[in-house]
Each structure stands twice: as C-alpha cells, then as structure tokens.
Motif scaffolding. Sequence first.
Motif, mmCIF file in Angstrom:
data_model
loop_
_atom_site.group_PDB
_atom_site.id
_atom_site.type_symbol
_atom_site.label_atom_id
_atom_site.label_comp_id
_atom_site.label_asym_id
_atom_site.label_seq_id
_atom_site.Cartn_x
_atom_site.Cartn_y
_atom_site.Cartn_z
ATOM 1 N N THR A 517 0.676 -1.182 -0.056
ATOM 2 C CA THR A 517 -0.010 0.133 -0.261
ATOM 3 C C THR A 517 0.834 1.154 0.045
ATOM 4 O O THR A 517 0.365 1.845 -0.468
ATOM 5 C CB THR A 517 -1.078 -0.050 1.244
ATOM 6 O OG1 THR A 517 -1.637 -1.275 1.512
ATOM 7 C CG2 THR A 517 -1.848 1.403 1.245
ATOM 8 N N LEU A 518 2.049 0.994 0.486
ATOM 9 C CA LEU A 518 3.160 2.442 0.756
ATOM 10 C C LEU A 518 3.230 2.449 -0.675
ATOM 11 O O LEU A 518 3.981 3.759 -0.860
ATOM 12 C CB LEU A 518 4.002 2.130 1.847
ATOM 13 C CG LEU A 518 3.563 2.187 3.351
ATOM 14 C CD1 LEU A 518 4.477 1.731 4.344
ATOM 15 C CD2 LEU A 518 2.784 3.257 3.346
ATOM 16 N N LEU A 521 1.299 4.252 -2.824
ATOM 17 C CA LEU A 521 1.187 6.134 -2.613
ATOM 18 C C LEU A 521 1.996 6.919 -2.938
ATOM 19 O O LEU A 521 1.886 7.734 -3.444
ATOM 20 C CB LEU A 521 0.743 5.741 -0.759
ATOM 21 C CG LEU A 521 -0.072 5.530 0.050
ATOM 22 C CD1 LEU A 521 -0.555 5.690 1.138
ATOM 23 C CD2 LEU A 521 -1.383 6.700 -0.366
ATOM 24 N N ARG A 522 3.194 5.521 -2.686
ATOM 25 C CA ARG A 522 4.698 6.884 -3.121
ATOM 26 C C ARG A 522 4.588 6.889 -4.778
ATOM 27 O O ARG A 522 4.332 7.914 -5.187
ATOM 28 C CB ARG A 522 5.980 6.226 -2.843
ATOM 29 C CG ARG A 522 7.219 6.503 -3.793
ATOM 30 C CD ARG A 522 8.182 5.574 -3.426
ATOM 31 N NE ARG A 522 8.836 5.854 -1.830
ATOM 32 C CZ ARG A 522 9.924 5.475 -1.775
ATOM 33 N NH1 ARG A 522 10.501 4.924 -2.291
ATOM 34 N NH2 ARG A 522 10.311 5.386 -0.223
ATOM 35 N N HIS A 525 2.010 9.967 -5.524
ATOM 36 C CA HIS A 525 2.202 11.057 -5.535
ATOM 37 C C HIS A 525 3.349 11.222 -6.351
ATOM 38 O O HIS A 525 3.612 13.049 -6.771
ATOM 39 C CB HIS A 525 3.783 11.259 -4.019
ATOM 40 C CG HIS A 525 2.343 11.832 -3.300
ATOM 41 N ND1 HIS A 525 1.945 11.942 -2.642
ATOM 42 C CD2 HIS A 525 2.628 11.108 -1.857
ATOM 43 C CE1 HIS A 525 1.221 12.210 -1.467
ATOM 44 N NE2 HIS A 525 1.915 10.836 -1.049
ATOM 45 N N ALA A 534 -7.139 7.780 -0.576
ATOM 46 C CA ALA A 534 -7.238 6.402 -0.291
ATOM 47 C C ALA A 534 -8.069 6.336 0.290
ATOM 48 O O ALA A 534 -8.456 6.283 1.033
ATOM 49 C CB ALA A 534 -5.539 5.973 1.444
ATOM 50 N N TRP A 551 -4.356 3.366 10.918
ATOM 51 C CA TRP A 551 -3.232 5.194 9.574
ATOM 52 C C TRP A 551 -3.400 6.059 10.536
ATOM 53 O O TRP A 551 -2.255 6.512 10.284
ATOM 54 C CB TRP A 551 -5.171 4.996 8.599
ATOM 55 C CG TRP A 551 -4.173 4.715 7.422
ATOM 56 C CD1 TRP A 551 -3.917 6.859 7.368
ATOM 57 C CD2 TRP A 551 -3.802 4.497 6.134
ATOM 58 N NE1 TRP A 551 -3.832 6.839 6.100
ATOM 59 C CE2 TRP A 551 -3.596 5.937 5.039
ATOM 60 C CE3 TRP A 551 -4.110 3.248 5.102
ATOM 61 C CZ2 TRP A 551 -3.774 5.577 3.672
ATOM 62 C CZ3 TRP A 551 -3.584 3.534 4.398
ATOM 63 C CH2 TRP A 551 -2.905 4.284 3.680
ATOM 64 N N THR A 557 2.760 7.698 6.347
ATOM 65 C CA THR A 557 1.840 8.520 4.918
ATOM 66 C C THR A 557 1.325 9.658 5.414
ATOM 67 O O THR A 557 0.923 9.661 6.537
ATOM 68 C CB THR A 557 0.818 6.979 4.522
ATOM 69 O OG1 THR A 557 -0.084 7.676 3.828
ATOM 70 C CG2 THR A 557 -0.081 7.042 5.603
ATOM 71 N N SER A 558 1.333 10.915 4.844
ATOM 72 C CA SER A 558 0.445 12.373 4.613
ATOM 73 C C SER A 558 -0.685 12.020 3.906
ATOM 74 O O SER A 558 -1.209 13.234 4.342
ATOM 75 C CB SER A 558 1.966 12.580 3.928
ATOM 76 O OG SER A 558 1.128 12.353 2.878
#
Length: 650
Positions: A517-518, A521-522, A525, A534, A551, A557-558
């Motif tokens: 998942t991370l 997300l990267r 971006h 998300a 979370w 994560t931002s």
Amino acid sequence: MTLDRPMYRVKRRLLGKPLTTERVSREKLGNRTALGVLASDCISSSAYGSEQILRVLVPAVGTAAFTLVLPVTGAILLVLLLLTLCYSDVVTLYTRAGGSYVVARENFGPDVAQVAAVALLVDYIVTVAVQVSAGTNALISLAHLAGNGWTGLDHLQVPVSVAVIALLAYGNLRGVREAGRMFALPAYLFMAAVGLVLLVAAVRGLTGELPRADLEAPGVVPLGTPGDGWLYGASLFIVLRSFANGGSSLTGLEAISNGISTFRSPQGRNARRTLVAMSCVLAVLVLGVSTLAHYTHAVPYTDGTPTVIAQEARLAFGQGPWGTAGLVFVQLATALVLYTGANTPFTGFPFLASFVAQDRFLPRLLTRRGHRLAFSNGIIALTVVSLALLLVTGASVDRLVALYAIGVFTAFTMAGAGLTAYHLRRQEPLRRLKITVNALAAGISAAVVLIFAVTKFTEGAWLVVVVFPLGVWALVRINREYRHEAAALERLPSGADRPRARRREVFVLVDTLDLATLKALRYAHELRPDRIRAVHFAIDETHARRLSAAWESTSATSVALELVECPDRRLRHAMRELAARTTRDEETSLTVLVPRRMYSNVLGKLLHRGTGETMARTLGQLPHVAVTILPYDATRALRSLEAGEAPRLD
C-alpha cells in the motif's frame, strides 16, 4: 547477476539452452532429413491404406476382395499422380508455409481460405491420433504373431499412445534440428523393412512357397459372399467406399507444402524434389502391400490386430527364428515410422497456425517462437487437442479413419481449385495441361470428401461435418474482432493521445496497511495528480476500525484514509458507484491504483489471494477511468527483515 525463476530453470534443463532469433535461418532441413521428417506421415500411411480398402471389400464380396484390391489401388495411385503434379505446382509457386491455405487465400480471398485452414488444422489433429494409434497397433500385432497369440499389450493401447504423443511434443519443443535428427531415421528403416518383405515374398512366390493367410481364424472380419455381377457382385457404392477408405494412403502428401519453410534455399526446388521422391516411394509401398495382400489373402481383423502388413511379414518370413527376427524388424520399423509420422503435424500445424494468425484469423500468440525457436504455443495446442481426441476414441484406428480423410481431401480440393483459378488468369506454357491436371485433382478430391461424408457419417464423420462450418465461423469471427480493433484505431482523431480532462485524481485502494500500500501511495505522489485519495471499502466493520486506527497512528503516509460504507458487501458495485461519481463532470480523469502483494512461495499465494484483476475489469469498463495493478514482492521484503535490513519500496 540475474536470478532466473524456478520454472524457467526447469524449462532450460528440459529443453536446453535458449536459441537466439538470428538462428532461425540456420534451423533448416536438408532434403534427406526433410524426406524422413516431413514424408514419414505420408509413407507410413501405406501401413494401413490397403487394409482400409479390404475392410470395406471383404465383408461385401469375400475372397473376391483380394482381386478387387488391385484395381482400387490403381485408381488411388492415379489420384496420387494427379496430386503430386498439383502439389509440385504448389511448392513451385508458393514458397511459404501454408500449402493449400496459401493457394486458396491468394486465389479466392482470405475468408474462403479459412475452409482450407480448418481442413488442414483438423487433419493435423486427427493425423497425430491416427498415426500414434496405428503405431501401437503394430506393437500389439508383433506381440500377437511373435508370441503365438499372446495379446497382453491390449490394455496398453491408450497409455502407450498417450506417452508417445507426449514424447513427440517434447522432441519438437526442443527445436526443428533436434526433431529432424530424432525423426528422420525411422522412415528409411520402414522403407527398408517393407522392401525386404516384398523381396522375400517375391522370391518365395516364384518358387511356389508363399503361404496364404487363414481366412477362418478367430477374430477376422466376416467374409461376404461374392456374386456374379459387375466387379464380382460389388456395387458401385461399395467400390467407391473402398476407394475413399484407401484414400487414407494419400494423407500426408500435403505435408511438404505446409512445411516448406523448413527447407534450405532454394526452397521451391528442394521441396519439389523431396515431394517427387516421397510420392514414388509411397506408390511402390502401397502397390507392393496391396499386391502382396492379393496373393496372401491377408485379411483385416475386427479389433485391428494383427494388421495386414504384420500378417504379410509373417507369411513372407515364415515361422522359424529368422522369420521371427524379420517380423520383429518389420513391426518395430512400422511402429517407429507411424509414431514419427505423427511428428509431421508437429512441424506443419505450428507453421500453419502461425501463418493464419499473421492474417489475423487466429490469436496472435500463435506467431511467437518459443525457447528453442519452435512455435511452442502451436505445439502445445496440437498436443492437448490430439490427446483429447485419442482418449475419446480409445485410440481406435478404425474410428479415427472416419475423421481422417475428410480434412486432408478438403485441403487437396482447395489446392487444386486454387491452382486452376491461378492458371485460368494467366497465359503461359502448358496452360491447358496445368488447368486440366489441377481441375481433375480438385474434382476427384471433392468426390472423395463427399463419399466419406456420406458413407462414414454415422461412424464419426458427422463430427467433422459439424466442426468444419463451426471452425470457419470461429476463424472469421476472430478476424472480425481484429478488424474492428484496427478500424476503431483508424477513426480516432489526430492528437488522440493528448489529455482532455482538466483534473486528475488518483485512488489508492486499501485493504490493509502494508508495504504494498505504501508503494502505491508513493507512486501516486509521483504521478502529481490534483488529488490523492486512499480508499477502503468497509465490508468488515471491525477490520475497518482497526485499519483506521492503525492508519492514524502511523507517520509513514501523509494521505488520509477514507472509509466508504458497503453494507450490502457488493464491493464491485460500490467501486463502480464511487468512480462514476468522481468522473461524472466529464472533466475529471481517475486513475485507480491497486496494490498487489506477490509471493514466490506457494503458502504465501494461498494465504493472500488478491482481487486486483477483478477490480481492474470492473473499473476499466468506465469512461475516464484507468486502472493500474502495482505488484510488490512481499517475499523479498520478508527476507530483508529476516536479514535485519529495512525493506525497500522500489
């Protein structure tokens, strides 16, 4: 250092080192090797062609069948002459793999050519089953005659045949040159074996020592009663049926034109020489076996064993030790050439399928060369279908012959008709002769197809009659799909690849908080969209609460996590609704990222079954929506942790 996947290492060990593409031009066959490889199917059919004539005549006219077998054989040899002239024309004019398919396509158009394509593909499939089954019959016949009636191999008919097909597939997956070395010798052994039988039988016949078969032996085909009418009481229908049955002797004649790409240059001349040599050998073998049957009265058996050629070998060599040795040699050579005759389709089928696929009538994956430069997908497809046919028919030659000649004689018809049309449009030397020969070849071949379809309809020919139109329809349907795709591309305006949406959003579908998942997300971006979301669809409320808490507590994560209610647990419906609402203004494009954990071990695959493909299929149908599945090697990450290293996201 590149680490090969386990399956690739297994393939490399089984098939050998991969061959580079530039070696294709060197993977060619010389004429002698090509005669053994491509002609073995045609030459080996002499082992059962005369027997198929007798199977029709003996129950109808009894012992008069042994007189009628010669004129019927003569008619078949006349057809052989016409077809040899016809296919000499084919290999001279068309030097690409495809044979009658190419002839029909060039002269009648691609849609009509699919009749020839289906005919050849069906013929190749049935050829594998027939040749292998006949080869196993040869072994059983050897056990029956050399073992004084022992038939202990009967129960091995299907298993042995299946094993042989698997071996043939393996040999061809290793490549053309290996297949040539493996499969060329048996054809020459068979020629020598049958030649020896004919020579010994001729000597014994001249001295009056050649015995006859026992027509009252248990298991022989029941003898009919000869009449006093035309042709010993045989009706025209019976003679035509026996002629059609004997036409199975000519199957494989088209193999050289279909596999012309495997010849060395100049391909046309080499193929023509090999074709003429093959036809001459076939004519001698068929005439010899039929003539010997005429004198020895070797009669077919109901269950197919012992075969006529096995009986002739026993009668020619006698009962002593040398006779048994000769019988063993003949039967082993016969079994080998029949088995390797089944190799011809493994050469021709992939080339033809590739050629048809290039014309967009079959899936494009059939055009790809495999590990050893062979068309592996075509070989595998042929293996699977021929195995299925063999299992359904119980490896019975008699049942398979009903399916056999229709396909090949349809191909003969298309080749003859196409060449007739070709020469009608041109002014050239010997034009009338060429038109006459090709038209006769087409007409007689069409008559054989009709006779087979009528006389063998209830014995299995109905299946081919049904498969033909369905097969042609399927190929045309595939082509229409490819043409529609091409037409859709042509209708797009210029600059169609430029973005039209003013806003772009990215959804990252979240099932759990993990490295996959991370990574997604990267990547989100890096796409620099206007908005990243998300999204977790809350099917299990308890899991959703735990995920939300985890979370919020992480600093990895931002992006905030959105929980989308899904009370009816219809996940795909909820995803479609959310995506449709997001792109409803038709100014927003949506990219959906689906993290997917990849595991190299079986346990990981079982414990973590992904639904990424299902999500992609569901959302990919919507306008303005693109779906990307992002794989992440979870096994590598676990190994990094075990080694005390931080896992990487790239």
